[in-house]
Design an enzyme around this catalytic site. Sequence first.
Site, PDB file in Angstrom:
ATOM      1  N   HIS A   1      36.371  30.956  25.578  1.00  0.00           N
ATOM      2  CA  HIS A   1      36.672  32.306  25.068  1.00  0.00           C
ATOM      3  C   HIS A   1      37.101  32.236  23.596  1.00  0.00           C
ATOM      4  O   HIS A   1      36.654  33.027  22.766  1.00  0.00           O
ATOM      5  CB  HIS A   1      37.842  32.934  25.847  1.00  0.00           C
ATOM      6  CG  HIS A   1      37.572  33.252  27.283  1.00  0.00           C
ATOM      7  ND1 HIS A   1      38.412  32.876  28.305  1.00  0.00           N
ATOM      8  CD2 HIS A   1      36.555  33.936  27.869  1.00  0.00           C
ATOM      9  CE1 HIS A   1      37.941  33.312  29.458  1.00  0.00           C
ATOM     10  NE2 HIS A   1      36.808  33.961  29.220  1.00  0.00           N
TER      11      HIS A   1
ATOM     12  N   LYS B   1      37.199  41.050  40.589  1.00  0.00           N
ATOM     13  CA  LYS B   1      38.093  39.883  40.552  1.00  0.00           C
ATOM     14  C   LYS B   1      39.528  40.277  40.857  1.00  0.00           C
ATOM     15  O   LYS B   1      39.966  41.369  40.486  1.00  0.00           O
ATOM     16  CB  LYS B   1      38.045  39.231  39.160  1.00  0.00           C
ATOM     17  CG  LYS B   1      36.704  38.624  38.792  1.00  0.00           C
ATOM     18  CD  LYS B   1      36.757  38.025  37.401  1.00  0.00           C
ATOM     19  CE  LYS B   1      35.408  37.435  36.984  1.00  0.00           C
ATOM     20  NZ  LYS B   1      35.404  37.052  35.556  1.00  0.00           N
TER      21      LYS B   1
ATOM     22  N   ARG C   1      26.806  31.740  28.783  1.00  0.00           N
ATOM     23  CA  ARG C   1      26.791  30.296  29.035  1.00  0.00           C
ATOM     24  C   ARG C   1      25.438  29.866  29.589  1.00  0.00           C
ATOM     25  O   ARG C   1      24.738  29.062  29.014  1.00  0.00           O
ATOM     26  CB  ARG C   1      27.904  29.919  30.023  1.00  0.00           C
ATOM     27  CG  ARG C   1      29.299  30.040  29.435  1.00  0.00           C
ATOM     28  CD  ARG C   1      30.340  30.017  30.503  1.00  0.00           C
ATOM     29  NE  ARG C   1      30.113  31.111  31.443  1.00  0.00           N
ATOM     30  CZ  ARG C   1      30.905  31.415  32.446  1.00  0.00           C
ATOM     31  NH1 ARG C   1      31.965  30.684  32.699  1.00  0.00           N
ATOM     32  NH2 ARG C   1      30.647  32.430  33.235  1.00  0.00           N
TER      33      ARG C   1
ATOM     34  N   SER D   1      37.248  30.512  33.512  1.00  0.00           N
ATOM     35  CA  SER D   1      38.651  30.656  33.918  1.00  0.00           C
ATOM     36  C   SER D   1      38.848  30.154  35.346  1.00  0.00           C
ATOM     37  O   SER D   1      39.872  29.552  35.670  1.00  0.00           O
ATOM     38  CB  SER D   1      39.068  32.131  33.838  1.00  0.00           C
ATOM     39  OG  SER D   1      38.977  32.593  32.522  1.00  0.00           O
TER      40      SER D   1
HETATM   41  O1  PNS Z   1      35.812  38.205  31.717  1.00  0.00           O
HETATM   42  P1  PNS Z   1      35.024  39.112  32.615  1.00  0.00           P
HETATM   43  O2  PNS Z   1      35.714  39.234  33.972  1.00  0.00           O
HETATM   44  O3  PNS Z   1      33.579  38.714  32.740  1.00  0.00           O
HETATM   45  O4  PNS Z   1      35.050  40.551  31.904  1.00  0.00           O
HETATM   46  C1  PNS Z   1      34.418  41.663  32.518  1.00  0.00           C
HETATM   47  C2  PNS Z   1      34.975  42.953  31.930  1.00  0.00           C
HETATM   48  C3  PNS Z   1      36.484  43.022  32.113  1.00  0.00           C
HETATM   49  C4  PNS Z   1      34.631  43.043  30.445  1.00  0.00           C
HETATM   50  C5  PNS Z   1      34.277  44.134  32.684  1.00  0.00           C
HETATM   51  O5  PNS Z   1      34.534  44.045  34.050  1.00  0.00           O
HETATM   52  C6  PNS Z   1      34.714  45.491  32.148  1.00  0.00           C
HETATM   53  O6  PNS Z   1      34.177  45.959  31.177  1.00  0.00           O
HETATM   54  N1  PNS Z   1      35.728  46.105  32.801  1.00  0.00           N
HETATM   55  C7  PNS Z   1      36.244  47.388  32.395  1.00  0.00           C
HETATM   56  C8  PNS Z   1      35.713  48.501  33.305  1.00  0.00           C
HETATM   57  C9  PNS Z   1      34.282  48.861  32.934  1.00  0.00           C
HETATM   58  O7  PNS Z   1      34.002  49.323  31.848  1.00  0.00           O
HETATM   59  N2  PNS Z   1      33.350  48.639  33.891  1.00  0.00           N
HETATM   60  C10 PNS Z   1      31.953  48.948  33.701  1.00  0.00           C
HETATM   61  C11 PNS Z   1      31.219  47.809  33.073  1.00  0.00           C
HETATM   62  S1  PNS Z   1      29.576  47.852  33.632  1.00  0.00           S
END
Ligand code: PNS
Length: 167
Positions: free
Chosen positions: A17, A41, A90, A128
Amino acid sequence: MSLAICPGSFDPLTLGHLDIISRAANMFDHVVVVVMANSGKNPAFTVQERYAFIQRSVCDLPGVEVDTYDGLLADYCALRDATAVVRGLRVMSDFEYEFQMALTNNSLHAKTETIFLPANREYMFLSSSVVREIARYGRDISTFVPRAIAADIQAKLCGKEIKHECG
Ligand code: PNS
């Protein structure tokens, strides 16, 4: 002023990250690293813990700010009038999810563009969840996460304060 959003659940922040964040900081005037919820998650660390880990790890990077947001990424991009969302890729298996997320965010807020940066070869395997797994079994994680936060991650996940060696 160009502003990039580096969103993620950061549970916890890894060197992978941090590599993406510092490369984004070289490309944009300002970068906001935002801790968000991923509905798929169940985080091991609280939002405050994840925020503090990032703060302690980016304090030497000029133009990088840390924030938290409990809502949609597209709404946060609109709120900050962001130039782009930056996400690391990745392996090819990341792509399907990332592509769907980029298109969804763009359909929710048309100005939301997503830029993908290929992961540094050194960190292609890193996530993570890999860090949490290693830490839970008491092995040293200081080559996977910023040194400043390694002991605190380890202390929470395996109940021991470990500086650079564990076991
Ligand atoms: O590190 P991650 O878990 O891959 O991050 C994913 C994240 C937090 C960026 C994504 O789940 C997100 O944007 N969450 C906020 C809610 C949202 O906008 N959801 C719609 C995305 S399609």
